[in-house]
Design a protein around this motif. Sequence first.
Motif, PDB file in Angstrom:
ATOM      1  N   ASN A  25       6.936  -7.777  -0.415  1.00 27.66           N
ATOM      2  CA  ASN A  25       6.979  -8.177  -1.825  1.00 27.66           C
ATOM      3  C   ASN A  25       6.925  -6.934  -2.726  1.00 27.66           C
ATOM      4  N   PRO A  26       7.507  -7.007  -3.917  1.00 28.87           N
ATOM      5  CA  PRO A  26       7.634  -5.810  -4.774  1.00 28.87           C
ATOM      6  C   PRO A  26       6.300  -5.135  -5.088  1.00 28.87           C
ATOM      7  N   PHE A  27       5.230  -5.920  -5.203  1.00 25.04           N
ATOM      8  CA  PHE A  27       3.921  -5.352  -5.520  1.00 25.04           C
ATOM      9  C   PHE A  27       3.440  -4.427  -4.395  1.00 25.04           C
ATOM     10  N   MET A  28       3.446  -4.934  -3.155  1.00 24.41           N
ATOM     11  CA  MET A  28       2.998  -4.136  -2.019  1.00 24.41           C
ATOM     12  C   MET A  28       3.989  -3.016  -1.718  1.00 24.41           C
ATOM     13  N   ALA A  29       5.272  -3.273  -1.935  1.00 21.35           N
ATOM     14  CA  ALA A  29       6.281  -2.237  -1.672  1.00 21.35           C
ATOM     15  C   ALA A  29       6.020  -1.002  -2.536  1.00 21.35           C
ATOM     16  N   LYS A  30       5.670  -1.225  -3.790  1.00 16.75           N
ATOM     17  CA  LYS A  30       5.370  -0.102  -4.694  1.00 16.75           C
ATOM     18  C   LYS A  30       4.135   0.659  -4.222  1.00 16.75           C
ATOM     19  N   LEU A  31       3.076  -0.072  -3.831  1.00 17.03           N
ATOM     20  CA  LEU A  31       1.843   0.584  -3.371  1.00 17.03           C
ATOM     21  C   LEU A  31       2.099   1.413  -2.120  1.00 17.03           C
TER      22      LEU A  31
END
Length: 566
Positions: A25-31
């Motif tokens: 998901n984009p949130f975890m991908a960024k982290l």
Amino acid sequence: MVSVQVTNRIVNEADAQKLISQGINPFMAKLWAARGVSDINQTDTSWKQLLAPTLLTEVEKGARILADAIEQGKNLLIIADYDCDGATACAVGIRGLRMLGAKVDFMVPNRFETGYGLSPAVIDVMLERISPKPDLIITVDNGIASVDGVAAAKSHGIDVLVTDHHLPGDVLPDAVAIINPNQVACDFPSKNLAGVGVIFYTMMALRAEMRKRGHFNHQPEPRLDSLADLVALGTVADVVKLDSNNRILVSQGLAKMRSGQMSIGIRALFDVAGTDPRQANSMDLGFKIGPRINAAGRLADMSIGIRCLISDDYDEALTLAKQLDEWNHTRRSIEQEMSSQAMEEIEGDNFTLKHSICVFNQEWHQGVVGIVASRLKEKFWKPTLAFAPGDEGEIRGSGRSVPDVHLRDALDLVSKRYPHLIQKFGGHAMAAGLTIAEKDFNSFIQAFDKAVVDISGKTNFSPLIETDGSLDLAYANAETAIALTQQVWGAGFPSPLFRDVFHVRNQRLLKDKHLKLQVMRGQQMFDAIWFNHTEELPETVELVYEFVPNYWNGNVYTQLMIRHAM
């Protein structure tokens, strides 16, 4: 007052997009992309992704030596270090070797009697206490610097197998095998294994050697993954870098704890800490379980901690865990008093705060100076050494450093410039220990301060807080908070920090020392807490915070754990 720099982590957008395309998901991908993860395989913490034991130099040689010793019924003795990494490494060695049929016992040096590692003094104590004498000594989390200790063992006809992770000196001990990813000749891809990780790899190699010899043709192979909880605890507690390989070890250990499959001793430690292992995370290991084990080595006898970790009887383990808990409370009290005395000295008229801090007090407890050094380093953000009395005429110091200064290299530079100033030293970039003559303390202060500047090329150091930017309100929910705590964060793979502007709706002091708040962002209200801070915040404030779950009465709420306010 130390000036703090706050900046946002740089996100590799190409890596983030690749992770999204792979289903993250984009949130975890960024982290993850901000922490160097570029492929979904790097997020796979299953056993199959673990680096192979055969990549570790001399591990197969060590495995053959251990297999021969087991087949010949030899007496083995583990010599451990007196911190949590050493204790868990010893427990892994004891449990693993016994699973594989070895006759093995352990001994741990006493911090106050023989100091760190396998020294000639430890050999003398061992010969007095242990009969018959062992045929083979195995060091865990120590030994790479034990040139004299290994020689002393050999003079009594005892071989030594070294397993360690500390940086080697110019001369290596004359051991039958040295298993250490940080020795010059080792090409193991992860240089960040803790001591417990090294002995765990040694056990895997030993099992493979015994499999090759047919030991399991008519009996089941031991399940070494049952040791994963111990490996996770020691790895987190030793604050080694959580590279992808270490994250596998920690993730697997936490999974054991959450599923209730942990060792009896670790279960007892969770119980005395009042912490639910079903929600176990790396913070629990680093700040609740690890310190209770460490308290034994700091104040008394680490064999109590090791006995707790190898016990298969819950009542026995709980009794030992309660003793560890009592020592930890005592340790806190001693540390608070020592830290207060150190602050009085630093704030006194005769103390000059330069590029580093060195403090010494005749009344201080040798086992607690490392924590005092850590507290002072955090407050003043300078490399710090705290000393307490040692043997006659000696003082022993423990140090903590800032990222700009490699502490062991700074001590090595001092020792090369002034060969007789430091009697012995060891450690790594962020923590080290040393012994000097009390009469040389003032000379050492000057030499160390200059070495700090020369090693770093700097005269001022400022802490840098890296954040992950704003927390998208769409993800500001309990599901996200729980998901974040289920991940493995720590040294080299930091826990996410977010940065947003809030309106303070109310604030009060909790137990007279923690600031408890309700803050609002947009239309959303959040509970927040700032531990060990009492100053009131303005009505509008920018906060750097962790987003965590708060379990209460069977429900899960969200909470901001404030790290900095601007």
